[in-house]
Design an enzyme around this catalytic site. Structure first.
Site, PDB file in Angstrom:
ATOM      1  N   LYS A  12      22.676  36.189  69.789  1.00 39.08           N
ATOM      2  CA  LYS A  12      22.615  35.227  70.923  1.00 39.08           C
ATOM      3  C   LYS A  12      21.168  35.629  71.482  1.00 39.08           C
ATOM      4  O   LYS A  12      20.431  36.462  71.788  1.00 39.08           O
ATOM      5  CB  LYS A  12      23.663  35.745  71.988  1.00 39.08           C
ATOM      6  CG  LYS A  12      25.097  35.804  71.559  1.00 39.08           C
ATOM      7  CD  LYS A  12      25.688  34.441  71.404  1.00 39.08           C
ATOM      8  CE  LYS A  12      26.897  34.216  70.713  1.00 39.08           C
ATOM      9  NZ  LYS A  12      27.347  32.944  70.074  1.00 39.08           N
ATOM     10  N   CYS A  13      20.534  34.328  72.178  1.00 41.37           N
ATOM     11  CA  CYS A  13      19.479  34.504  72.659  1.00 41.37           C
ATOM     12  C   CYS A  13      19.521  35.314  73.915  1.00 41.37           C
ATOM     13  O   CYS A  13      20.428  35.754  74.644  1.00 41.37           O
ATOM     14  CB  CYS A  13      19.159  33.002  73.347  1.00 41.37           C
ATOM     15  SG  CYS A  13      18.869  31.764  72.077  1.00 41.37           S
ATOM     16  N   PRO A  14      18.278  35.872  74.118  1.00 43.36           N
ATOM     17  CA  PRO A  14      16.940  35.637  73.552  1.00 43.36           C
ATOM     18  C   PRO A  14      16.857  36.492  72.229  1.00 43.36           C
ATOM     19  O   PRO A  14      15.444  36.293  71.848  1.00 43.36           O
ATOM     20  CB  PRO A  14      16.215  36.457  74.664  1.00 43.36           C
ATOM     21  CG  PRO A  14      16.919  37.599  75.174  1.00 43.36           C
ATOM     22  CD  PRO A  14      18.228  37.207  75.044  1.00 43.36           C
TER      23      PRO A  14
END
Length: 71
Positions: A12-14
């Protein structure tokens, strides 16, 4: 020209941006890196990161993104 690969599937970002920032410093100007990232935010984040850092987003076909390092 070298083509590196960076597998960020499931991250998942970041995290994809963090991993890219770590890896891009190992490349020479003009080298490319293929990033595999399936987080929906990865595309817009990579566009913004390339613009801010001066690198080139060569192709964007989620989940495959190719970035060229620019000095």
């Amino acid at each position: 020209m070298i083509m590196e690969e960076l597998d960020c599937l499931g991250l998942k970002c970041p995290r994809p941006i963090i991993e890219l920032a770590r890896r891009i410093d190992t490349l020479a100007d003009g080298d490319q890196i293929l990033i595999m990232a399936d987080d929906p935010a990865a595309g817009p984040d990579l566009v913004a990161w390339c613009r801010m850092r001066g690198h080139e987003l060569v192709s964007s076909d989620p989940p495959r993104f190719v970035i060229m390092k620019r000095s």
